[in-house]
Design an enzyme around this catalytic site. Structure first.
Site, PDB file in Angstrom:
ATOM      1  N   GLN A 159     -35.746  -6.677  11.445  1.00 38.08           N
ATOM      2  CA  GLN A 159     -35.346  -8.014  11.622  1.00 38.08           C
ATOM      3  C   GLN A 159     -36.295  -8.915  11.022  1.00 38.08           C
ATOM      4  O   GLN A 159     -37.487  -8.865  11.482  1.00 38.08           O
ATOM      5  CB  GLN A 159     -35.188  -8.006  13.297  1.00 38.08           C
ATOM      6  CG  GLN A 159     -34.329  -7.269  13.850  1.00 38.08           C
ATOM      7  CD  GLN A 159     -34.517  -7.130  15.387  1.00 38.08           C
ATOM      8  OE1 GLN A 159     -35.391  -6.430  15.596  1.00 38.08           O
ATOM      9  NE2 GLN A 159     -33.351  -7.440  16.035  1.00 38.08           N
TER      10      GLN A 159
ATOM     11  N   HIS B 274     -44.765  -9.253  12.530  1.00 33.84           N
ATOM     12  CA  HIS B 274     -45.409  -8.376  11.539  1.00 33.84           C
ATOM     13  C   HIS B 274     -44.173  -7.363  11.136  1.00 33.84           C
ATOM     14  O   HIS B 274     -43.415  -7.097  12.040  1.00 33.84           O
ATOM     15  CB  HIS B 274     -46.534  -7.404  12.599  1.00 33.84           C
ATOM     16  CG  HIS B 274     -47.080  -6.241  11.828  1.00 33.84           C
ATOM     17  ND1 HIS B 274     -48.437  -5.979  11.991  1.00 33.84           N
ATOM     18  CD2 HIS B 274     -46.992  -5.617  10.815  1.00 33.84           C
ATOM     19  CE1 HIS B 274     -48.853  -5.224  11.246  1.00 33.84           C
ATOM     20  NE2 HIS B 274     -47.984  -4.840  10.634  1.00 33.84           N
TER      21      HIS B 274
ATOM     22  N   HIS C 134     -41.715  -4.739  10.733  1.00 32.12           N
ATOM     23  CA  HIS C 134     -41.619  -3.271  10.944  1.00 32.12           C
ATOM     24  C   HIS C 134     -40.148  -2.619  10.749  1.00 32.12           C
ATOM     25  O   HIS C 134     -39.221  -3.709  10.994  1.00 32.12           O
ATOM     26  CB  HIS C 134     -41.844  -3.184  12.517  1.00 32.12           C
ATOM     27  CG  HIS C 134     -41.487  -4.152  13.607  1.00 32.12           C
ATOM     28  ND1 HIS C 134     -41.558  -5.338  13.532  1.00 32.12           N
ATOM     29  CD2 HIS C 134     -40.186  -3.846  14.443  1.00 32.12           C
ATOM     30  CE1 HIS C 134     -41.090  -6.097  14.405  1.00 32.12           C
ATOM     31  NE2 HIS C 134     -40.136  -5.147  14.880  1.00 32.12           N
TER      32      HIS C 134
ATOM     33  N   HIS D  55     -37.211  -0.167  12.236  1.00 33.25           N
ATOM     34  CA  HIS D  55     -36.883   0.469  13.502  1.00 33.25           C
ATOM     35  C   HIS D  55     -36.281   1.796  12.708  1.00 33.25           C
ATOM     36  O   HIS D  55     -35.246   1.439  12.000  1.00 33.25           O
ATOM     37  CB  HIS D  55     -35.890  -0.240  14.392  1.00 33.25           C
ATOM     38  CG  HIS D  55     -36.353  -1.443  15.024  1.00 33.25           C
ATOM     39  ND1 HIS D  55     -36.892  -1.501  16.443  1.00 33.25           N
ATOM     40  CD2 HIS D  55     -36.750  -2.852  14.576  1.00 33.25           C
ATOM     41  CE1 HIS D  55     -37.211  -2.753  16.682  1.00 33.25           C
ATOM     42  NE2 HIS D  55     -37.049  -3.460  15.724  1.00 33.25           N
TER      43      HIS D  55
END
Length: 193
Positions: free
Chosen positions: A122, A133, A135, A137
């Site tokens: 996202q 930050h 990332h 998933h």
């Protein structure tokens, strides 16, 4: 015997050289010790991550277990450097992040006896990102884990929105204890030993 200023300067220079080499080595050792200590520290946006939650790391990326996973095996992979947006990653960080995600996903899919993976980013607030930050998933998937496969994206989005509002996600998922997360991270570490 006459000693010229030049020969005296040369002798001083030679005598000091081992000291300067020793100072450089000590400085290099201290610098590498600081660097090694810094590599053990993890941040996820404004949050400090306990190293017990981290189960995989490289010099550019790390992976941690999730406080409130959507499904078993739901983990996050982040660049070590705090970077808000995917497009702000260096080519090396981008490559390392995705290679790490690929390696982690493969092992978690086997470990959880899953048949597929959902990998999602996202990227930015309008995309549902609440922690500034980057990332990824990684969610191991099995048939029937969601009634409609794409519902996972709604669940990810809802999780992020709730997190942003109160840091209290939906009532059905409870925060896990540090002991639970550390135990899961220990199991996952074994997959990469």
């Amino acid at each position: 015997m006459l000693i010229s200023p030049l020969s005296s300067a040369l002798r001083s220079s030679v005598a000091l050289r081992p000291i300067s080499v020793a100072i450089k080595k000590a400085s290099s050792f201290a610098s590498s010790s600081i660097k090694m200590e810094a590599e053990k520290q993890y941040k996820f946006g404004p949050y400090k991550i306990d190293e017990k939650e981290v189960f995989y790391s490289t010099h550019l990326s790390y992976a941690l277990v999730n406080l409130r996973p959507l499904l078993p095996g739901h983990v996050l992979v982040c660049p070590r450097r705090e970077v808000k947006r995917f497009t702000d990653l260096t080519p090396e960080e981008t490559s390392d992040l995705w290679i790490s995600a690929q390696k982690i996903g493969k092992q978690l899919e086997i470990y959880h006896k899953a048949s597929s993976l959902t990998l999602a980013i996202q990227d930015g607030p309008q995309a549902g990102q609440t922690v500034p930050h980057v990332h990824i998933h990684i969610v191991p998937r099995k048939g029937g884990d969601f009634e409609n496969n794409d519902e996972i994206y709604d669940a990810l989005d809802e999780k992020e929105k709730e997190l942003k509002k109160t840091l209290d996600l939906d009532k059905e998922r409870k925060d896990r204890s540090m002991e639970e997360m550390a135990q899961e991270a220990d199991e996952y570490r074994k997959l990469f030993s």
